[in-house]
Design a protein around this motif. Structure first.
Motif, PDB file in Angstrom:
ATOM      1  N   SER A 163      34.436  41.402 -97.793  1.00  0.00           N
ATOM      2  CA  SER A 163      35.017  40.137 -98.289  1.00  0.00           C
ATOM      3  C   SER A 163      34.434  39.974 -99.840  1.00  0.00           C
ATOM      4  O   SER A 163      35.007  39.464-100.662  1.00  0.00           O
ATOM      5  CB  SER A 163      34.611  39.016 -97.875  1.00  0.00           C
ATOM      6  N   GLU A 167      41.266  42.120-101.430  1.00  0.00           N
ATOM      7  CA  GLU A 167      41.685  42.735-100.382  1.00  0.00           C
ATOM      8  C   GLU A 167      42.602  43.983-100.810  1.00  0.00           C
ATOM      9  O   GLU A 167      42.701  45.108-100.035  1.00  0.00           O
ATOM     10  CB  GLU A 167      42.819  41.750 -99.329  1.00  0.00           C
ATOM     11  N   TYR A 233      42.021  43.901 -91.909  1.00  0.00           N
ATOM     12  CA  TYR A 233      42.827  44.328 -93.232  1.00  0.00           C
ATOM     13  C   TYR A 233      43.792  45.217 -92.987  1.00  0.00           C
ATOM     14  O   TYR A 233      44.307  45.862 -93.770  1.00  0.00           O
ATOM     15  CB  TYR A 233      41.646  45.137 -94.019  1.00  0.00           C
TER      16      TYR A 233
END
Length: 238
Positions: A163, A167, A233
């Motif tokens: 994080s 992303e 993800y």
């Protein structure tokens, strides 16, 4: 990071270690890449106290240019260099870099940040007690401390705190061939080990991990990392 298209795994591991030790908070860390980010603009907003570079030798000249620019804008910030270049030739340390991390960096950076929090301005005699660094003495000459023992087992390191990155920097769309057909998926690069069973004289990573063989993360630890990246993800290639 100077200069990579892949996630800066080394810096992510360092940051994750500091977070695990609760020495810093997530909002006190920013990871930038000269390829993607407007460094000076983002650093001006962040106003860092410590700036750490990870630099390969081919990019050292570029890294020094950036470090000089950053030093002019943030004269109170401590500028550290780590990675294969300074680990290979620690005696090359020069301004604007004040300290170099030689070899594996997690425990060394933790010790440095802990010292920074306790002691400003820094006293050279205290720096001399930290293993795995090179620093400049009062006359500007490099002082190299003994190397630090490598971390074993590797599972003592915390999982990567993904994080800390946007992303779009974690999973990169790449095309690979599966059964002779091109398939484009989100791809993530990650470490399953550190070190190498070989001892090639030209290899940058022997300068960081040393010529002590190879250390693996456990299969469970590595599997959990893949599961996290797959679920959270949408990564499909690893």
């Amino acid at each position: 990071e100077i200069d990579s298209h892949h996630p800066p795994l080394g810096l992510l591991s360092l940051a994750s270690y500091l977070l695990k030790k609760k020495l810093v908070k997530p909002e006190e860390i920013i990871i930038l890449d000269s390829f993607y980010d407007s460094l000076l603009k983002k650093l001006k907003k962040f106003d860092p106290e410590v700036i750490a570079f990870s630099i390969l030798t081919p990019f050292y000249s570029l890294g020094k240019v950036w470090a000089n620019k950053i030093s002019q804008n943030h004269p109170r910030a401590k500028i550290i260099i780590g990675g294969p270049h300074i680990s290979s030739i620690p005696e090359s340390l020069e301004k604007p870099f004040e300290i170099g991390i030689v070899g594996e960096g997690e425990e060394t950076l933790f010790s440095l940040i802990k010292l920074f929090k306790k002691s400003f301005p820094l006293k050279k005699r205290k720096l001399a007690k930290i293993k795995g660094i090179v620093f400049l003495d009062e006359r500007g000459r490099p002082v190299i401390t003994p190397r630090r023992t490598l971390i074993t087992p590797l599972d003592n390191l915390p999982p990567i705190t993904w994080s800390l990155l946007p992303e779009k920097r974690i999973a990169i769309r790449e095309t690979i061939f599966i059964e002779d057909r091109p398939v484009t998926n989100k791809t993530v690069y990650l470490y399953s080990s550190r070190g190498c069973p070989y001892q090639c004289a030209f290899c940058a990573y022997n300068s960081v991990w040393g010529k002590s063989g190879i250390r693996y993360f456990s299969s469970k630890r590595f599997g959990d990392e893949i599961k996290n990246l797959y679920r959270n993800y949408q990564a499909r290639n690893f």
